[in-house]
Design a protein around this motif. Structure first.
Motif, PDB file in Angstrom:
ATOM      1  N   UNK A   6       0.831  -1.203   0.000  1.00  0.00           N
ATOM      2  CA  UNK A   6       0.000   0.000   0.000  1.00  0.00           C
ATOM      3  C   UNK A   6       0.864   1.250   0.000  1.00  0.00           C
ATOM      4  N   UNK A   7       0.489   2.207  -0.843  1.00  0.00           N
ATOM      5  CA  UNK A   7       1.183   3.482  -0.915  1.00  0.00           C
ATOM      6  C   UNK A   7       0.164   4.618  -0.854  1.00  0.00           C
ATOM      7  N   UNK A   8       0.563   5.728  -0.235  1.00  0.00           N
ATOM      8  CA  UNK A   8      -0.289   6.906  -0.146  1.00  0.00           C
ATOM      9  C   UNK A   8       0.087   7.890  -1.246  1.00  0.00           C
TER      10      UNK A   8
ATOM     11  N   UNK B 232      -5.193   5.711  -0.896  1.00  0.00           N
ATOM     12  CA  UNK B 232      -4.376   4.547  -0.549  1.00  0.00           C
ATOM     13  C   UNK B 232      -4.432   3.595  -1.742  1.00  0.00           C
ATOM     14  N   UNK B 233      -3.295   3.470  -2.436  1.00  0.00           N
ATOM     15  CA  UNK B 233      -3.220   2.662  -3.648  1.00  0.00           C
ATOM     16  C   UNK B 233      -2.465   1.383  -3.315  1.00  0.00           C
TER      17      UNK B 233
ATOM     18  N   UNK C  55      -8.413   3.349  -2.511  1.00  0.00           N
ATOM     19  CA  UNK C  55      -9.351   3.790  -1.485  1.00  0.00           C
ATOM     20  C   UNK C  55      -9.076   5.247  -1.148  1.00  0.00           C
ATOM     21  N   UNK C  56     -10.135   5.983  -0.881  1.00  0.00           N
ATOM     22  CA  UNK C  56     -10.031   7.390  -0.501  1.00  0.00           C
ATOM     23  C   UNK C  56     -10.165   7.518   1.008  1.00  0.00           C
ATOM     24  N   UNK C  57      -9.303   8.322   1.592  1.00  0.00           N
ATOM     25  CA  UNK C  57      -9.319   8.520   3.032  1.00  0.00           C
ATOM     26  C   UNK C  57     -10.392   9.527   3.430  1.00  0.00           C
ATOM     27  N   UNK C  58     -11.267   9.127   4.331  1.00  0.00           N
ATOM     28  CA  UNK C  58     -12.274  10.015   4.907  1.00  0.00           C
ATOM     29  C   UNK C  58     -12.017  10.133   6.405  1.00  0.00           C
ATOM     30  N   UNK C  59     -11.748  11.352   6.863  1.00  0.00           N
ATOM     31  CA  UNK C  59     -11.441  11.587   8.268  1.00  0.00           C
ATOM     32  C   UNK C  59     -12.562  12.359   8.944  1.00  0.00           C
TER      33      UNK C  59
ATOM     34  N   UNK D 134     -13.974   2.940  -1.079  1.00  0.00           N
ATOM     35  CA  UNK D 134     -13.486   2.330  -2.322  1.00  0.00           C
ATOM     36  C   UNK D 134     -13.681   3.297  -3.487  1.00  0.00           C
ATOM     37  N   UNK D 135     -12.640   3.469  -4.289  1.00  0.00           N
ATOM     38  CA  UNK D 135     -12.683   4.314  -5.487  1.00  0.00           C
ATOM     39  C   UNK D 135     -12.803   3.401  -6.694  1.00  0.00           C
ATOM     40  N   UNK D 136     -13.916   3.489  -7.383  1.00  0.00           N
ATOM     41  CA  UNK D 136     -14.147   2.628  -8.542  1.00  0.00           C
ATOM     42  C   UNK D 136     -13.529   3.179  -9.816  1.00  0.00           C
TER      43      UNK D 136
END
Length: 438
Positions: free
Chosen positions: A314-316, A325-326, A347-351, A362-364
């Motif tokens: 995983x990489x940011x 997060x890829x 995936x997109x980070x939601x804080x 999840x990013x489609x």
């Protein structure tokens, strides 16, 4: 470094190719412009080749075949007013400006003045793969996926080992474990304070640095931060392996966390803590508590079922103000046909700052964007609208003489370019070239 004496040329792939892409008095002239209603539309790399054959061609059109008349025309082009030169420079990407500078001393002066001006805004530049430097000829080699060629910038050399890349700059560690920043295109360098004076970081090698990222482009009067991750191989380092450099006060400080993956956005540092937490430092705050830890669900949304023979990396990466997060889901290896079973997840980070909680969404689809995924360097996210050589909604990565691409729609990893077997490059990495000055 004197770029008027530098040569930007190609040494790949076909020696019989007449177009060597080296800047000389006999370069071929092509139009620098495309028809577009957008005044900021990017010219394709290498489409503009400034050279003295422009006046020669004009002289031919006017039936001026004598050497004396040709030299007169050439001298007039060297006297091009700086205002006109800047109008041309505004239409050129960074690498094309480098070729513009190499024509003559007056054009070099005009280009340097334009780059140093406060209104200078570089056009989008296609990413390049840095293949390494040649100790024997003081050169640095880059691969352009747009042209599918290797280019060489001569009279440039960085001494030491590259341990990170960010915003077009390289983080170089020399034989004495001193870190500095180096721009492989402009030749500019920035000396950093000695990190060895920091408790717990007195002794480490370049192979122990997992990642190094910049908060912003280190140019002009802008302050910037540099953060490095170091592999924990010594008990003296304890459980913390992050250190941050503040260029404003020229000091290194430890960060109380342990992470292998970090990214900067808007003066905030994001660090993955294991699998289910992210720690954020806000460097805009001059004092007080800068950091917050966000706890995530133990399972990512819509995450595919894992199998025992899968490995995930995983990489940011920051993209359009979002932290992504890829993850490369690697099935066996990319070295054989099994790469067809491997794929990427995004995936997109939601804080939620009020609750210190977070979720991964999840990013489609990436839309018009593409991502260059790097295992040991900073990953890059750009718009494919500017670069036709890259597919939108896709992720690119390099592995053992091959460049792979994965479209998120079909989730298939496939090779898109293969280097010759005779060529060997030590740990190539991607950068977005720029001509920024320190």
């Amino acid at each position: 470094m004197d770029f008027s004496k530098s040569v930007l040329n190609s040494d790949y792939p076909d020696p019989s190719d007449d177009d060597s892409n080296s800047l000389s008095q006999n370069d071929v002239v092509e139009s620098p412009y495309r028809e577009s209603s957008d005044p900021n539309f990017r010219t394709s790399a290498w489409s503009f080749r400034v050279c003295t054959t422009i006046p020669i061609a004009m002289a031919d059109d006017q039936n001026c075949c004598t050497k004396k008349r040709s030299q007169q025309c050439e001298s007039k082009w060297s006297e091009l007013p700086i205002e006109i030169a800047e109008l041309i420079l505004e239409k050129l990407a960074s690498i094309d400006i480098l070729r513009f500078k190499a024509v003559c001393s007056s054009w070099k002066y005009a280009a340097n003045s334009y780059i140093a001006a406060p209104y200078y805004k570089p056009l989008p530049q296609s990413p390049w793969l840095v293949l390494g430097n040649g100790q024997e000829d003081n050169s640095c080699r880059f691969f352009s996926l747009e042209e599918k060629k290797v280019y060489t910038i001569k009279n440039i050399l960085f001494e030491g080992c590259c341990v990170g890349s960010s915003h077009g700059w390289l983080v170089i560690m020399n034989k004495d474990s001193i870190l500095n920043l180096f721009n492989p295109v402009s030749g500019e360098s920035i000396q950093l304070s000695d990190i060895r004076a920091l408790d717990g970081f007195s002794s480490f090698s370049s192979s122990e640095i997992l990642k190094a990222v910049l908060s912003s482009e280190p140019s002009g009067l802008n302050n910037f931060f540099l953060t490095i991750c170091i592999r924990q191989t010594s008990r003296s380092m304890g459980s913390d392996n992050l250190a941050v450099y503040n260029h404003g006060d020229k000091t290194w400080s430890p960060l109380l966390a342990s992470s292998r993956e970090i990214v900067f956005h808007n003066s905030k540092l994001f660090a993955l803590l294991g699998k289910y937490a992210v720690q954020v430092w806000d460097f805009k705050k001059s004092c007080g508590d800068r950091t917050t830890v966000y706890i995530f669900r133990r399972k990512l949304r819509n995450q595919s079922l894992t199998r025992t023979y899968m490995v995930k990396y995983s990489r940011l990466v920051e993209s359009l103000g979002e932290i992504l997060r890829v993850t490369l889901v690697l099935v066996n290896s990319l070295d054989d046909s099994s790469h067809k079973e491997s794929y990427f997840e995004v995936y997109k980070m939601n804080l939620r700052p009020t609750t210190s909680r977070g979720t991964w969404e999840k990013v489609e689809s990436l839309g018009h964007r593409f991502i260059i995924w790097c295992r040991n360097r900073a990953s890059i996210a750009l718009s494919a609208s500017y670069f036709t050589e890259f597919e939108e909604n896709s992720i690119y990565c390099y592995h053992r003489r091959r460049i792979f691409v994965c479209n998120l729609k079909d989730k298939v990893v496939k090779p898109c370019y293969r280097f010759d077997k005779s060529t060997t490059y030590k740990e190539p990495f991607w950068i977005v070239p720029n001509l920024s000055l320190k």
